[in-house]
Write a protein that holds these residues in place. Sequence first.
Motif, PDB file in Angstrom:
ATOM      1  N   HIS A  69     -47.947 -70.022 102.219  1.00 34.85           N
ATOM      2  CA  HIS A  69     -48.701 -70.715 101.178  1.00 34.85           C
ATOM      3  C   HIS A  69     -48.571 -69.961  99.853  1.00 34.85           C
ATOM      4  O   HIS A  69     -48.707 -68.739  99.816  1.00 34.85           O
ATOM      5  CB  HIS A  69     -50.175 -70.833 101.567  1.00 34.85           C
ATOM      6  N   PRO A  70     -48.299 -70.667  98.748  1.00 38.89           N
ATOM      7  CA  PRO A  70     -48.141 -69.967  97.464  1.00 38.89           C
ATOM      8  C   PRO A  70     -49.422 -69.337  96.940  1.00 38.89           C
ATOM      9  O   PRO A  70     -49.365 -68.415  96.116  1.00 38.89           O
ATOM     10  CB  PRO A  70     -47.653 -71.076  96.517  1.00 38.89           C
ATOM     11  N   ASP A  71     -50.572 -69.825  97.402  1.00 43.14           N
ATOM     12  CA  ASP A  71     -51.853 -69.248  96.995  1.00 43.14           C
ATOM     13  C   ASP A  71     -52.209 -68.130  97.974  1.00 43.14           C
ATOM     14  O   ASP A  71     -52.813 -68.357  99.022  1.00 43.14           O
ATOM     15  CB  ASP A  71     -52.927 -70.336  96.992  1.00 43.14           C
ATOM     16  N   LYS A  72     -51.787 -66.926  97.638  1.00 42.99           N
ATOM     17  CA  LYS A  72     -52.087 -65.769  98.484  1.00 42.99           C
ATOM     18  C   LYS A  72     -52.292 -64.559  97.601  1.00 42.99           C
ATOM     19  O   LYS A  72     -51.680 -64.420  96.541  1.00 42.99           O
ATOM     20  CB  LYS A  72     -50.971 -65.535  99.503  1.00 42.99           C
ATOM     21  N   GLN A  73     -53.169 -63.666  98.056  1.00 43.71           N
ATOM     22  CA  GLN A  73     -53.511 -62.470  97.300  1.00 43.71           C
ATOM     23  C   GLN A  73     -53.562 -61.265  98.233  1.00 43.71           C
ATOM     24  O   GLN A  73     -53.908 -61.397  99.407  1.00 43.71           O
ATOM     25  CB  GLN A  73     -54.865 -62.636  96.595  1.00 43.71           C
ATOM     26  N   PHE A  74     -53.250 -60.099  97.682  1.00 43.79           N
ATOM     27  CA  PHE A  74     -53.319 -58.834  98.421  1.00 43.79           C
ATOM     28  C   PHE A  74     -54.076 -57.845  97.550  1.00 43.79           C
ATOM     29  O   PHE A  74     -53.684 -57.616  96.404  1.00 43.79           O
ATOM     30  CB  PHE A  74     -51.903 -58.313  98.698  1.00 43.79           C
ATOM     31  N   SER A  75     -55.153 -57.283  98.076  1.00 44.32           N
ATOM     32  CA  SER A  75     -55.954 -56.331  97.305  1.00 44.32           C
ATOM     33  C   SER A  75     -56.185 -55.056  98.099  1.00 44.32           C
ATOM     34  O   SER A  75     -56.572 -55.108  99.272  1.00 44.32           O
ATOM     35  CB  SER A  75     -57.317 -56.931  96.931  1.00 44.32           C
ATOM     36  N   PHE A 123     -47.897 -60.130 104.574  1.00 45.85           N
ATOM     37  CA  PHE A 123     -48.203 -60.884 103.361  1.00 45.85           C
ATOM     38  C   PHE A 123     -46.960 -61.602 102.829  1.00 45.85           C
ATOM     39  O   PHE A 123     -47.028 -62.768 102.429  1.00 45.85           O
ATOM     40  CB  PHE A 123     -48.754 -59.922 102.308  1.00 45.85           C
ATOM     41  N   ARG A 124     -45.833 -60.929 102.831  1.00 47.89           N
ATOM     42  CA  ARG A 124     -44.593 -61.515 102.323  1.00 47.89           C
ATOM     43  C   ARG A 124     -44.229 -62.792 103.082  1.00 47.89           C
ATOM     44  O   ARG A 124     -43.688 -63.734 102.498  1.00 47.89           O
ATOM     45  CB  ARG A 124     -43.455 -60.500 102.431  1.00 47.89           C
ATOM     46  N   ARG A 125     -44.544 -62.826 104.377  1.00 46.48           N
ATOM     47  CA  ARG A 125     -44.147 -63.958 105.213  1.00 46.48           C
ATOM     48  C   ARG A 125     -45.135 -65.120 105.190  1.00 46.48           C
ATOM     49  O   ARG A 125     -44.856 -66.172 105.769  1.00 46.48           O
ATOM     50  CB  ARG A 125     -43.949 -63.489 106.655  1.00 46.48           C
ATOM     51  N   LEU A 126     -46.282 -64.953 104.555  1.00 42.10           N
ATOM     52  CA  LEU A 126     -47.229 -66.063 104.453  1.00 42.10           C
ATOM     53  C   LEU A 126     -46.619 -67.170 103.598  1.00 42.10           C
ATOM     54  O   LEU A 126     -46.193 -66.915 102.472  1.00 42.10           O
ATOM     55  CB  LEU A 126     -48.546 -65.596 103.835  1.00 42.10           C
ATOM     56  N   THR A 137     -50.929 -71.514 107.260  1.00 36.51           N
ATOM     57  CA  THR A 137     -50.533 -72.401 106.168  1.00 36.51           C
ATOM     58  C   THR A 137     -51.660 -72.664 105.182  1.00 36.51           C
ATOM     59  O   THR A 137     -51.642 -73.662 104.455  1.00 36.51           O
ATOM     60  CB  THR A 137     -50.016 -73.723 106.736  1.00 36.51           C
ATOM     61  N   VAL A 138     -52.656 -71.786 105.130  1.00 34.99           N
ATOM     62  CA  VAL A 138     -53.801 -71.956 104.228  1.00 34.99           C
ATOM     63  C   VAL A 138     -53.802 -70.824 103.208  1.00 34.99           C
ATOM     64  O   VAL A 138     -53.190 -69.775 103.424  1.00 34.99           O
ATOM     65  CB  VAL A 138     -55.124 -71.969 105.024  1.00 34.99           C
ATOM     66  N   PRO A 139     -54.486 -70.996 102.070  1.00 37.87           N
ATOM     67  CA  PRO A 139     -54.620 -69.895 101.109  1.00 37.87           C
ATOM     68  C   PRO A 139     -55.236 -68.667 101.778  1.00 37.87           C
ATOM     69  O   PRO A 139     -56.233 -68.786 102.506  1.00 37.87           O
ATOM     70  CB  PRO A 139     -55.549 -70.474 100.039  1.00 37.87           C
ATOM     71  N   THR A 140     -54.645 -67.511 101.544  1.00 37.42           N
ATOM     72  CA  THR A 140     -55.034 -66.305 102.291  1.00 37.42           C
ATOM     73  C   THR A 140     -55.171 -65.104 101.373  1.00 37.42           C
ATOM     74  O   THR A 140     -54.318 -64.856 100.520  1.00 37.42           O
ATOM     75  CB  THR A 140     -53.990 -65.996 103.384  1.00 37.42           C
TER      76      THR A 140
END
Length: 291
Positions: A250-256, A245-248, A222-225
């Motif tokens: 928290h709205p603050d999430k990034q994928f690189s 990633f889709r299932r995280l 439940t934290v920014p990831t």
Amino acid sequence: MKGKEHWATKGGIKLFLWQKSPAAAPNGTILFVHGSSMASQPTFDLQVPGRPDSSAMEWFAARGFDTWCLDNEGYGRSDKSRPINCDISNGADDVAAAARYIDKKLLVYGISSGALKAALFAQRHPERVARLALDAFVWTGEGSPTLAERRKRLPEFQSKNRRPIDRAFVRSIFQRDHPGTADEATIEAFATAILALDDSVPTGTYVDMCSKLPLVDPAKITVPTLVLRGEFDGIAGIDDLLEFFRRLPHPDKQFSVMEGISHASFQQKNYLGVYHLLHGFFTQPEPVYRG
């Protein structure tokens, strides 16, 4: 930059922590969590002549972060006395012990099995995590050629608590996915630093990654990831990571996806790009509106 050693305890187990910090650290406190086959200082505080900023700890400390790493139980300078294989859950307990010792809300970075430990720690203790970065992470293991190959030796890993490592093994980390992503001097310096501390490492993370995935529930993180995946990394299939990633929640999430990188990202030729991504995520301003 001078470092400082610390010792945390987990029950009666002593855990080695290493700190590099500026006089002031306005950007927060980072805890780095290492992978399956090496202790923390070779991974995060590596010195390579002619390679500027090889130490991620020094690079981030120079930019206003208090930086820490720990040797999980069974690795490096931490306690190796218990007859156990030091699995992922045990490693997450180590991270929790380090967090209690540091006693600050943490920016947590984990790589490979260290990412699993970091994610499980964040799942169990979200109140201690400001931001979470998962590099070379694996969720279910689907689509991982490295794990498919490793499973062939699962009975061997299950039969003992430790497995030997040597220079040839360390070199294989950089050959198995896409040769050429790391330079020879860095590979050799990395191997030398690893083998100065260990000639064997626990089997628990290998057993878990080959037979017990998934170990983390993304819905409970439940934290920014930030999820980082090397272009050529054979540990995690990209579809597996994207579904995680889709299932995280928290709205603050990034994928690189990191171009030109295989598995051990801080030891790659493109390591400065990894630092850049982490720095941006760890210094992201808090939102003024959340809806």
